[in-house]
Each structure stands twice: as C-alpha cells, then as structure tokens.
Design an enzyme around this catalytic site. Structure first.
Site, mmCIF file in Angstrom:
data_model
loop_
_atom_site.group_PDB
_atom_site.id
_atom_site.type_symbol
_atom_site.label_atom_id
_atom_site.label_comp_id
_atom_site.label_asym_id
_atom_site.label_seq_id
_atom_site.Cartn_x
_atom_site.Cartn_y
_atom_site.Cartn_z
ATOM 1 N N GLU A 1 -5.101 -4.206 -3.093
ATOM 2 C CA GLU A 1 -5.822 -5.445 -2.748
ATOM 3 C C GLU A 1 -6.367 -6.145 -4.001
ATOM 4 O O GLU A 1 -7.522 -6.583 -4.040
ATOM 5 C CB GLU A 1 -6.991 -5.136 -1.781
ATOM 6 N N THR B 1 0.844 -1.193 0.000
ATOM 7 C CA THR B 1 0.000 0.000 0.000
ATOM 8 C C THR B 1 0.881 1.245 0.000
ATOM 9 O O THR B 1 0.588 2.237 -0.667
ATOM 10 C CB THR B 1 -0.940 -0.019 1.229
ATOM 11 N N GLN C 1 -3.866 -13.418 0.872
ATOM 12 C CA GLN C 1 -4.860 -12.614 1.595
ATOM 13 C C GLN C 1 -6.177 -12.500 0.843
ATOM 14 O O GLN C 1 -6.959 -11.583 1.091
ATOM 15 C CB GLN C 1 -4.301 -11.224 1.897
HETATM 16 P P1 ATP Z 1 -0.984 -5.611 3.764
HETATM 17 O O1 ATP Z 1 -0.640 -6.822 2.951
HETATM 18 O O2 ATP Z 1 -1.318 -5.979 5.158
HETATM 19 O O3 ATP Z 1 -1.955 -4.720 3.093
HETATM 20 P P2 ATP Z 1 1.125 -3.885 2.842
HETATM 21 O O4 ATP Z 1 2.027 -4.734 2.048
HETATM 22 O O5 ATP Z 1 0.158 -3.049 2.110
HETATM 23 O O6 ATP Z 1 0.388 -4.793 3.921
HETATM 24 P P3 ATP Z 1 1.866 -1.472 4.165
HETATM 25 O O7 ATP Z 1 0.660 -1.295 4.958
HETATM 26 O O8 ATP Z 1 2.074 -0.612 2.979
HETATM 27 O O9 ATP Z 1 2.038 -3.018 3.785
HETATM 28 O O10 ATP Z 1 3.154 -1.322 5.076
HETATM 29 C C1 ATP Z 1 3.258 -1.953 6.336
HETATM 30 C C2 ATP Z 1 3.967 -1.039 7.312
HETATM 31 O O11 ATP Z 1 5.332 -0.948 6.974
HETATM 32 C C3 ATP Z 1 3.427 0.371 7.298
HETATM 33 O O12 ATP Z 1 3.463 0.876 8.602
HETATM 34 C C4 ATP Z 1 4.418 1.105 6.413
HETATM 35 O O13 ATP Z 1 4.477 2.469 6.696
HETATM 36 C C5 ATP Z 1 5.717 0.406 6.761
HETATM 37 N N1 ATP Z 1 6.707 0.433 5.670
HETATM 38 C C6 ATP Z 1 6.544 -0.004 4.425
HETATM 39 N N2 ATP Z 1 7.666 0.156 3.703
HETATM 40 C C7 ATP Z 1 8.581 0.721 4.522
HETATM 41 C C8 ATP Z 1 9.952 1.155 4.387
HETATM 42 N N3 ATP Z 1 10.620 1.020 3.238
HETATM 43 N N4 ATP Z 1 10.538 1.681 5.461
HETATM 44 C C9 ATP Z 1 9.892 1.807 6.635
HETATM 45 N N5 ATP Z 1 8.629 1.443 6.829
HETATM 46 C C10 ATP Z 1 7.966 0.904 5.788
HETATM 47 MG MG MG Z 2 -1.934 -2.974 2.118
#
Ligand code: ATP
Ligand code: MG
Length: 744
Positions: A242, A52, A272
């Site tokens: 998603e 995301t 997921q």
């Molecule tokens: P989900 O599959 O649950 O939707 P996602 O892959 O979309 O997860 P995100 O929600 O985008 O993951 O990120 C998870 C957490 O990690 C968030 O708090 C985000 O800010 C942090 N994050 C992502 N990338 C980095 C990065 N390169 N450095 C530091 N924090 C990060």
């Molecule tokens: Mg996400």
C-alpha cells in the site's frame, strides 16, 4: 536412530514441496516482480492484480533462495491485521515454519521497535512511554497556559493536530516556518512545538508521530552514521505494501533505510490512495523511479479477484479522475453478474433491502463471512445493525465499536437514563462532569461517601449535599443547576416527543457543543453519530422503550460466533476482498462527502472517487449499490439525490431493481415513473406521511400552519427562541423544537 531420522525428514519433505509450489500459477509480470530480488522494484497496478500476493511470495522466495534470513527482511504493512495475515500466509507457504522475531508490521510498530534500541540518542531511555492522544492534549494545554496562550480561543486539540501534521511531514521544530502559522495561537505555535518536544523528553515519552520522527533524526545524523550502517547491514531487503498511502515521514524513513542495499520493493495503486486527509502523499508512488535509481517498474493487468462487470464498473467510475496514471484491468472470470443498483425511500428501507438480499444469498448457499457492507461514514452502521439484529443475522463491526458502544453514544444514553431513572448512579457518574463542569474526582468521592453512609442514590446525595455547607458554594451552584436541568428535562418529557427532547438535552447540557469545539479528526464523526442516535430514537414510542431496546442490543453483542457479516468503513476495507459487497448510501453529500468537497475541492472529490473504486473492487462475485431518496438527519427529513458515482456506472454492467423487486437493466430509475417524488408532500401517501421536507432555514411566524411528524397539523401560537408553542388539531397544545416541524 534410523527412526529418529525418518521423523525429522518427513516435515522437511513437506516443506520442500511447499517451496517448490509457491511460484506456481504466478503470471509473467508477477514472477518478474517476485524474482527480481536485487535493486529497487515498484509494482504499480490496479486492484486485485496480486500486489499483496507478490509481496508475500517475494518474502517466501527470499527465504527459500537463502538470500536473507528472516531477521534481514523489513516488511511494512498498512495495518496490524494485514501483518498477521501476511505472517500466516508465509508460514503456510513455508510449511508451517514459525515467523516470530521478524521485522514485519506497520510503520508505527516497526519504528517503535527500532527506537527502543536507540532511545538514548534522542535523549530518551529505552522504556519510554507512548502517549495516547488525550495525554498529548493535556500536555500541550499545560504548555499553552504557561505561555499565556488563551486555551479557550485556541483549542489545544486543534493545535496538537498541527503538530501531528508537521510530524507526518517529517519536520522537527527548527524546520517550521513561523509565517506558515503566524495567525495561530498568537503566533506561538512553533515555539510551543519546541517546548512540547522538550517536555516529552523530560518525562521520557513519545507520541505516535515521534516514533518515526526520532528515527529519521537519528538515521540522518552523521554523528550516528554507525546506526544507519548497522541497519543497512541488517536489512538486506525491504518490502512495502500500500505504498500509495505513505506520508512524507514514512517515505523519508524508508529512503534512509533503503540507501544501503537499494533492495526495496514497494507495491501500490495510485487509484487507491485514500488517506490524503491524514497526510498521505500519492506523489511518493509516482516519483519512485526518480527516488530509486534504476528502479524496475512492473505493471500488472490481470485481475484475479473480480468479474469483468465489476472491473468495468470500477474503471468507468475512476476514469473520471483527471490526476491518475491510468491502467487496464481484465479478468478471466467472465462477465459475471451485473451490479445490482437500487434506489429506496429512506435509510430504513435501504437496510431492509440489504437484509433481504443477504438472506437470499444465504439461502443460495453463501457464507456470511463472504459478505460485507462497506459504508462511507461510521454513523451509517446503526441502521444496518438494527436490521441485522432484528433478522438474527450475525455481524461484526470491524475497526470500531458497534454503534451503541461508541463513547459519545454511551454518554448521550447516560443523560437519557438519568432522565428516565433518577437513581441510575452509574449513568449520572458518567456524565456528571461531561462536558467539563469543574466537578472533580474528590467531589464525586464525597458524594459517593455520603450516598453510602445514608444508603441513598448518588443524585439524592447530590441534592442532600447542595443543601449543606459540605461543598464550596460554587460547586453547590453547579450541582444544583445540573439537578434542576434534569428535573426540567423530566417534566418536558411529559409533553415533548422524546427524540426532540434528547436533541434539546444534548444542546442544553453543552454536550453537543463540547464536540463542536473539539478539533480532533474523530469529532465530526461523533457529532454525526449523535444525530443518528436522535433519528433512530424516533422509531420508538417512548424513551424507556428506546432505552430497553438499546439494553437488549448491547446484551446481544457476543452472539457473533461462527459466521458473520462484516460491517466496516470503505477506508478500513483497503486490501480486503469478499464475494458479495454492499455499498449503501451512494448519495450526493454523503458519498461523495460534502465535507471533503468543501474542504478540498476537486482534490477532495477525486479522493472520494478513489474510495468508490476501492469499494467496488473489494467484490469478487457481485456488488450491490444503493441510495435513499430521503434520510432523517437529526430529526429532519432531508431529500437526497443519487451520487454522481451512480451515474458514472456503465449501463451495461448494472441492473436496476425497484423496491417491489421488479428488475430493469440499464440506467432507468424505478421511481421516475412511480410517482415517488410526490411523497415528500406530507399527506400524499398514508404510509409515508411521517416524512416531511427539511425545515432547514425555514422562517416561522405566529399563526403559521405547520406539520409535525408525531402530532400532525397545527398552528403556531407562540415562539420562544427555537421552541414553538403549537395548537395541534388532534393532540392539543404542545411545545416542540422548530427543527421538528415544517410549514404545511
Ligand atoms: P488490492 O489492490 O485490493 O490490495 P492486490 O493487488 O493486493 O489487491 P491481492 O490481494 O494480492 O491483490 O490478490 C487478489 C486476489 O487474487 C487474491 O485472492 C489472490 O490470492 C489472487 N491472486 C493473485 N495472483 C494470483 C494468481 N497468479 N493466480 C491465482 N490467484 C491469484
Ligand atoms: Mg493488496
């Protein structure tokens, strides 16, 4: 003049700083996904890897590199809440620039906005109304009646869900294979679908499914090539979050729009995919490479959300699924704390335990906002709500009303209120025609007019009017029966346990039956809620005491200002994260849900397992998993065994705690050595003696010795259907429902 320039320049400088910093900290894979602006890109990666975040940053990057104006980007999120969060984050990255007028929202909201611009192409005008599910059913019912289809045999609500599913699959009436549904609605369903669409058009309306379906129809039609071309020019970049949960219609819509530039970036995680039951096709994400030629597929492995213990546990559960791509996740955050696993006697003890753990976290400085309780099914929130209210812990139920505010609960409570308080006009009005008894608005108006004129209550007015010729004979009969029923229930309350009575009232009144016949997706949840209501009533000594409790709970509703614990379903928690996550009710049948497994076999089980994976991976610091050994379901104590998902957790990542607070690591379960299992014998331990085995399927005969929660031991004197007359040793002769006793 100079001053004015300075004032203008300052925000610009701040903005530039933000621009330069938004890429900082991204890892190599993320950077690649953000910077590959042209051509199709798929980020296929596990939970918490920043998918995301990639999407949001990519949006900011498109704007910053002047690749596109805000109006040239189409960004799709799964919920409205996610859309507003994304807007906020981008606005922040852009130094507070306003994000109004963007094409950023859910599939439904975006498609509705488009359709308003081209409504005339499908025979609508742009101010079309969007029907709610009730209207849909009413409309289909009229058409079924007009076609001579028996609406008693073929519930319109069930029929409409077939039409909804066709729409999810992007099928218009002419594409329906009549053989597929020849056994439904006397073979007329395809024709009804056609008429239904014609009727909607005639009244200038759409249902939710139409928003996408009409847009697909327009975009596919060579005669409207110009519309498709206009969108191809407009949307230079498409972003989708998603993606694993898109259905066929959503996929077709995206593919049509992306054909122009080919600049589409989707992110998702096959592990997921949890909306198969609503038509989502995980296949969409798996064949992205074939659908969009030259697609770049980015895999991310670093998780930024959770500790390694959490990731290991999630991985160890999900790897039991056979249909998945498989992926590795690691985190730089160390092993962190173990997952705390606790088995408890029953649901109440479970809620008490969760409450204590939350208070501990609070004492340790954790904010309630960083704590979530994620349940498999809506009815499970009640026990936690009760407990949190008792403890004064603020909470919010996200994605649905609080337990006692739910429609079916309010209806059931209205019955109870009228029993306790004959003159509760509002309660009577609420259920006088629920379930449908043919008592229409006009009759209710007549009754009210009479009540006002005579200054009496509604039920007194009913009794008055049933003794005159004011109303039609049939109506008088219906009303009289209802009043008699209430009188009967009132008198039964004197000898019967109030929870048993409530169960019987819901049956006798036809209210439970109404939901059993209802084929909407919400109906099973409502039935579960009603059963849970009955179970909860047993904690109170009398019906008035219980009703007073509910009134106080309802009054308490606005107290969740400031910090609050989040209570929601696992489905609703997709994409979210919390420091501490509680995952209660990990029992076979509840989670994985028996219904999913019965209906969809291994596929159903695997979808449940993905839900478990979603649940565990919401936690940043610590996850708490619990299960109860018995649950009271509709007055019966049902023994439960821990979910198979508990066994799938690797021993080294969990600490098993016992109720008394003793901590053990590894998999040994505390009660194995505690003699706990003996408690299912009613008289084994005095503090648990209210618990008895389920009486499901038990055959009772006169003379049987039985045990009842409230009245103790007794002997069956007589059997009248499901009602038993029992001579109780301590409390004398009583009439009770068979489901509330077990053989002693
Ligand atoms: P989900 O599959 O649950 O939707 P996602 O892959 O979309 O997860 P995100 O929600 O985008 O993951 O990120 C998870 C957490 O990690 C968030 O708090 C985000 O800010 C942090 N994050 C992502 N990338 C980095 C990065 N390169 N450095 C530091 N924090 C990060
Ligand atoms: Mg996400």
């Amino acid at each position: 003049m100079h001053d004015v320039y300075e004032i203008h320049e300052e925000p610009a400088t701040a903005q530039e700083q933000n621009f330069s910093s938004y890429l900082d900290g991204l890892n190599e894979g993320q950077l690649e996904a953000v910077e590959t602006l042209d051509g199709p890109v798929l980020v296929l990666a596990g939970a918490g890897t920043g998918k995301t975040r990639v999407l949001t940053t990519r949006l900011a990057h498109l704007l910053n590199t002047a690749k596109a104006y805000p109006s040239q980007i189409l960004a799709v999120t799964f919920t409205n809440k996610a859309a507003s969060e994304m807007k906020e984050r981008i606005s922040h990255m852009m130094g507070g620039a306003p994000v109004e007028g963007w094409w950023l929202g859910t599939f439904h909201s975006l498609a509705a906005r488009m359709l308003r611009r081209h409504a005339d192409l499908v025979g609508l005008s742009s101010n079309f109304t969007i029907l709610d599910p009730d209207d849909q059913v009413r409309l289909l019912k009229q058409l079924m009646e007009a076609s001579g289809v028996d609406t008693k045999k073929w519930a319109p609500k069930a029929m409409i869900s077939f039409i909804d599913r066709w729409k999810d699959r992007g099928l218009i009436p002419s594409q329906i294979d009549p053989h597929e549904v020849s056994e439904l609605a006397e073979g007329k369903l395809p024709d009804l679908y056609k008429r239904y669409q014609e009727r909607l058009r005639a009244v200038n309306a759409c249902d939710f499914g139409d928003l996408l379906l009409h847009m697909i129809t327009i975009l596919k039609n060579p005669a409207h090539q110009n519309v498709l071309e206009e969108y191809h020019r407009r949307f230079r970049y498409i972003l989708v979050d998603e993606y694993q949960d898109t259905n066929v219609a959503q996929y077709l819509w995206l593919r049509l729009l992306a054909q122009g530039t080919g600049n589409i970036c989707c992110v998702g995680d096959d592990d997921q995919s949890i909306y198969g039951w609503r038509g989502a096709e995980v296949g969409n994400i798996l064949k992205f490479g074939e659908d969009f030629e030259g697609a770049k597929i980015v895999r991310l492995e670093q998780n930024y959300r959770s500790t390694n213990n959490i990731l290991k546990a999630a991985d160890s559960v999900i790897k039991n699924n056979t249909t998945r791509l498989g992926k590795t996740l690691w985190s730089e955050q160390g092993d962190g704390e173990q997952i705390r696993v606790c088995g408890l006697w029953d649901g109440e003890a479970e809620a008490r335990w969760v409450g204590e753990e939350i208070e501990d976290l609070q004492r340790g400085g954790a904010s309630l906002n960083q704590i979530a309780v994620l349940v498999r099914t809506g009815f499970q929130t009640r026990e936690f709500e009760e407990r949190f209210l008792k403890l004064g812990l603020s909470y919010k139920v996200i994605g649905g009303p609080r337990f006692y505010e739910r429609l079916e609960i309010r209806d059931a409570l209205a019955y109870m209120r009228v029993i306790v308080q004959k003159n509760d006009d509002l309660a009577l009005e609420r259920i006088i025609n629920t379930p449908k008894r043919g008592i229409g608005n006009t009759t209710v108006q007549t009754l009210y007019a009479h009540a006002r004129a005579k200054n009496i209550s509604l039920s007194e007015a009913v009794i008055d009017l049933t003794q005159t010729e004011e109303l039609r004979a049939k109506m008088r009969g219906t009303l009289m029966k209802l009043m008699d029923d209430f009188e009967r229930w009132r008198s039964m309350l004197e000898t019967m346990n109030h929870a048993e009575l409530a169960a019987q009232v819901l049956e006798d009144s036809g209210y439970m039956q109404m939901w059993k016949e209802d084929k909407t997706p919400e109906a099973p949840g409502r039935i579960e809620n009603l059963k849970e209501l009955i179970s909860g009533m047993q904690d109170y000594d009398s019906l008035p005491e219980f009703l007073e409790h509910v009134a106080l709970v309802l009054e308490n509703q606005d107290s969740s200002e400031g910090e609050f614990v989040t209570l929601m379903t696992l489905h609703g928690a997709k994409g979210l994260e919390f420091d501490y996550v509680f995952l209660p009710g990990w029992e076979e049948g509840l989670f994985p849900s028996q219904k999913s497994m019965d209906e969809n076999g291994t596929k159903g089980l695997e979808e449940e397992r993905r839900l478990a994976y979603v649940g565990i991976t919401r936690a940043r610091k610590k996850a708490f998993i619990s299960y109860a050994s018995s649950r009271r379901i509709y007055g019966n104590w049902v023994n439960a065994i821990p979910s198979r998902f508990v066994d799938e957790l690797p021993p080294e990542t969990i600490e098993t705690v016992s109720q008394s607070g003793m901590v053990q690591t590894g998999r040994s379960r505390h009660w194995d050595s505690s003699g706990f299992q003996a408690k299912s014998k009613p008289a084994a331990a005095s503090s648990w003696d209210k618990k008895v085995q389920s009486s499901d399927g038990t055959v009772f005969a006169r003379g049987d010795r039985v045990f009842h929660n409230k009245f103790g031991y007794g002997k069956i004197l007589n059997i009248d259907g499901h009602k038993l007359d029992i001579a109780f040793e301590k409390s004398g002769k009583k009439r009770v429902m068979d489901s509330f006793v077990e053989k002693a």
